[in-house]
Design a protein around this motif. Structure first.
Motif, PDB file in Angstrom:
ATOM      1  N   ILE A 254       0.825  -1.205   0.000  1.00 33.62           N
ATOM      2  CA  ILE A 254       0.000   0.000   0.000  1.00 33.62           C
ATOM      3  C   ILE A 254       0.861   1.258   0.000  1.00 33.62           C
ATOM      4  N   ASP A 255       1.981   1.225   0.668  1.00 33.32           N
ATOM      5  CA  ASP A 255       2.895   2.377   0.640  1.00 33.32           C
ATOM      6  C   ASP A 255       3.386   2.647  -0.781  1.00 33.32           C
ATOM      7  N   ILE A 256       3.739   1.590  -1.502  1.00 33.90           N
ATOM      8  CA  ILE A 256       4.210   1.747  -2.889  1.00 33.90           C
ATOM      9  C   ILE A 256       3.106   2.353  -3.752  1.00 33.90           C
ATOM     10  N   LEU A 257       1.914   1.771  -3.674  1.00 35.22           N
ATOM     11  CA  LEU A 257       0.812   2.239  -4.506  1.00 35.22           C
ATOM     12  C   LEU A 257       0.409   3.665  -4.151  1.00 35.22           C
ATOM     13  N   SER A 258       0.346   3.966  -2.867  1.00 36.82           N
ATOM     14  CA  SER A 258      -0.060   5.304  -2.432  1.00 36.82           C
ATOM     15  C   SER A 258       0.929   6.356  -2.916  1.00 36.82           C
ATOM     16  N   ARG A 259       2.205   6.059  -2.793  1.00 39.48           N
ATOM     17  CA  ARG A 259       3.232   7.018  -3.235  1.00 39.48           C
ATOM     18  C   ARG A 259       3.080   7.319  -4.724  1.00 39.48           C
ATOM     19  N   LEU A 260       2.857   6.283  -5.537  1.00 41.37           N
ATOM     20  CA  LEU A 260       2.759   6.497  -6.969  1.00 41.37           C
ATOM     21  C   LEU A 260       1.428   7.157  -7.358  1.00 41.37           C
ATOM     22  N   LEU A 261       0.354   6.814  -6.688  1.00 43.49           N
ATOM     23  CA  LEU A 261      -0.927   7.469  -6.960  1.00 43.49           C
ATOM     24  C   LEU A 261      -0.871   8.951  -6.605  1.00 43.49           C
ATOM     25  N   ASN A 262      -0.207   9.268  -5.508  1.00 48.74           N
ATOM     26  CA  ASN A 262      -0.086  10.670  -5.096  1.00 48.74           C
ATOM     27  C   ASN A 262       0.764  11.472  -6.074  1.00 48.74           C
ATOM     28  N   LYS A 263       1.773  10.843  -6.620  1.00 47.51           N
ATOM     29  CA  LYS A 263       2.706  11.521  -7.514  1.00 47.51           C
ATOM     30  C   LYS A 263       2.171  11.633  -8.937  1.00 47.51           C
ATOM     31  N   HIS A 264       1.351  10.662  -9.361  1.00 46.82           N
ATOM     32  CA  HIS A 264       0.932  10.580 -10.765  1.00 46.82           C
ATOM     33  C   HIS A 264      -0.596  10.584 -10.860  1.00 46.82           C
ATOM     34  N   PRO A 265      -1.201  11.744 -11.084  1.00 49.55           N
ATOM     35  CA  PRO A 265      -2.671  11.840 -11.066  1.00 49.55           C
ATOM     36  C   PRO A 265      -3.376  11.080 -12.173  1.00 49.55           C
ATOM     37  N   ASN A 266      -2.671  10.668 -13.238  1.00 53.70           N
ATOM     38  CA  ASN A 266      -3.318   9.914 -14.318  1.00 53.70           C
ATOM     39  C   ASN A 266      -3.185   8.403 -14.154  1.00 53.70           C
ATOM     40  N   LEU A 267      -2.549   7.979 -13.076  1.00 52.12           N
ATOM     41  CA  LEU A 267      -2.417   6.541 -12.805  1.00 52.12           C
ATOM     42  C   LEU A 267      -3.693   6.000 -12.172  1.00 52.12           C
ATOM     43  N   MET A 268      -4.127   4.833 -12.668  1.00 53.16           N
ATOM     44  CA  MET A 268      -5.210   4.103 -12.029  1.00 53.16           C
ATOM     45  C   MET A 268      -4.755   2.663 -11.814  1.00 53.16           C
ATOM     46  N   LEU A 269      -5.448   1.949 -10.950  1.00 50.19           N
ATOM     47  CA  LEU A 269      -5.150   0.553 -10.661  1.00 50.19           C
ATOM     48  C   LEU A 269      -6.358  -0.289 -11.034  1.00 50.19           C
ATOM     49  N   ASP A 270      -6.109  -1.496 -11.548  1.00 49.42           N
ATOM     50  CA  ASP A 270      -7.233  -2.427 -11.621  1.00 49.42           C
ATOM     51  C   ASP A 270      -7.038  -3.529 -10.582  1.00 49.42           C
ATOM     52  N   ILE A 271      -8.163  -3.985 -10.057  1.00 54.41           N
ATOM     53  CA  ILE A 271      -8.145  -5.001  -8.993  1.00 54.41           C
ATOM     54  C   ILE A 271      -8.593  -6.345  -9.560  1.00 54.41           C
ATOM     55  N   SER A 272      -8.255  -6.575 -10.833  1.00 59.82           N
ATOM     56  CA  SER A 272      -8.597  -7.845 -11.476  1.00 59.82           C
ATOM     57  C   SER A 272      -7.673  -8.954 -10.991  1.00 59.82           C
ATOM     58  N   TRP A 273      -8.124 -10.174 -11.237  1.00 57.66           N
ATOM     59  CA  TRP A 273      -7.401 -11.410 -10.936  1.00 57.66           C
ATOM     60  C   TRP A 273      -7.657 -11.834  -9.493  1.00 57.66           C
ATOM     61  N   ARG A 274      -8.175 -13.027  -9.324  1.00 59.92           N
ATOM     62  CA  ARG A 274      -8.552 -13.489  -7.987  1.00 59.92           C
ATOM     63  C   ARG A 274      -7.351 -13.704  -7.078  1.00 59.92           C
TER      64      ARG A 274
END
Length: 361
Positions: A254-274
């Motif tokens: 979550i730290d990795i994802l949060s840092r990149l989401l905060n830095k890059h406003p055009n980044l999105m994540l998909d939560i696909s794959w079980r």
């Protein structure tokens, strides 16, 4: 008795299979204008959009296009990305699962995309909104990408509005001649990334963060992409995880994802794959942490099943995958549920003329 028979007969003729299937779910038209609020106590938690759906397999026979669409009709899904699989086994190979065929190449190709486009041209559904995606791109050899994009547009003008899932680094295919793109390769994407940006088309990238021995081994590659193309709409598939990395600490992830989401406003994540639910979301020590994360970044998340339509799969398997990849949605707050499950993020990302219903208070 006779009235009951007539009701059954009419239902049979109109394709209504049972009270639990598509006739009880919201139709496409209900997202076209203001509609009744969504009652989370009585309506399903599964999403109305599947942004990560492979209509074609790595090799062998596919489930027919119309049959996959029928799967959607029997669930809550009314909007879907039509992915092929851009990295395919050789057409003369008898291998269906690349992981069981080390040494057999799994290489980028246009085959699946063109079949998807032909199917869309011949059988466009009027009760589903499908977005065709280009999955052919070889990110480690990108020179031909622009020419192939132009070919797609010539053969099927206005059909394709997405790119991906394309592989930046996918460790699962290292034994099948897949080569991770280098920072130098990423610099060579400039022309096709510009074309995507001008077309307003997102790109979904599979890029492993690392593995259980080296947790952030490949993170620098995704960081390079985001730093080099900050104005592109980039979707990071599977939140960067893979079967090679099932023991990453939730807090570190979550730290990795949060840092990149905060830095890059055009980044999105998909939560696909079980995989995400099986190894991360539903662990008792993790669930509340991921729920808080998804609530906080709810405008940056897209749902998806990662179902692959090879002939051996079935509606029951699609239904299972959809429920597993959506399970965490039932625990989100109402705003997050509307953004993610009810399609608000997807509609805004593609600038579609649809709107998500409000959640009943």
């Amino acid at each position: 008795m006779r009235i009951g028979f007539y009701i059954f007969f009419i239902a049979f003729l109109t394709g209504c299979t049972s009270p639990t299937e598509s006739n009880t779910y919201r139709g496409l038209a209900s997202f076209k204008e203001e509609s009744a609020c969504y009652d989370r106590t009585t309506e399903p938690y599964t999403p109305v959009v599947d942004t990560h759906l492979h209509y074609r397999p790595f090799n062998g026979k596919a489930i027919p296009f119309e049959e996959v669409n029928d799967y959607l009709r029997r669930t809550t899904v009314r909007f879907a990305n039509v992915y092929g699989i851009g990295q395919m086994l050789p057409p003369n190979s008898t291998c269906l699962n690349y992981s069981k065929c080390p040494g057999v190449p799994v290489l980028p190709t246009t085959r699946n995309d063109l079949v998807n486009a032909a199917n869309m041209a011949e059988n466009p559904p009027n009760d589903l909104h499908l977005t065709l995606s280009m999955t052919f791109t070889d990110l480690s050899n990108p020179e031909s990408t622009i020419a192939l994009m132009e070919l797609y547009e010539k053969e099927y003008p206005g059909f394709f509005h997405w790119m991906g899932e394309v592989n930046l680094v996918k460790q699962a295919q290292f034994n099948n001649q897949h080569v991770a793109a280098t920072p130098e390769n990423i610099n060579q994407w400039a022309d096709f990334m510009t074309a995507l940006r001008l077309r307003n088309d997102p790109i979904t990238i599979h890029s492993d963060i690392g593995n259980d021995d080296e947790p952030t081994r490949y993170l620098y590659l995704m960081e390079k992409v985001l730093d080099t193309y900050p104005d592109n709409k980039i979707v990071w598939a599977h939140m960067g995880l893979s079967y090679e990395q099932i023991r990453l600490r939730a807090e570190e992830h979550i730290d990795i994802l949060s840092r990149l989401l905060n830095k890059h406003p055009n980044l999105m994540l998909d939560i696909s794959w079980r995989l995400l639910d099986d190894y991360y979301f539903k662990r008792p020590s993790n669930q509340s942490v991921y729920i808080d994360f998804l609530n906080k970044y709810s405008t940056r998340i897209l749902p998806g099943s990662d179902f692959v339509a090879f002939k051996g799969n079935s509606y029951e398997i699609y239904q299972q995958e959809l429920k597993a990849t959506s399970r965490i949605l039932q625990y989100l707050d109402d705003d997050a549920f509307r953004h993610i499950a009810l399609g608000d993020n997807y509609f805004k990302l593609l600038k579609l003329d649809y709107q998500a219903p409000q959640v009943c208070s």
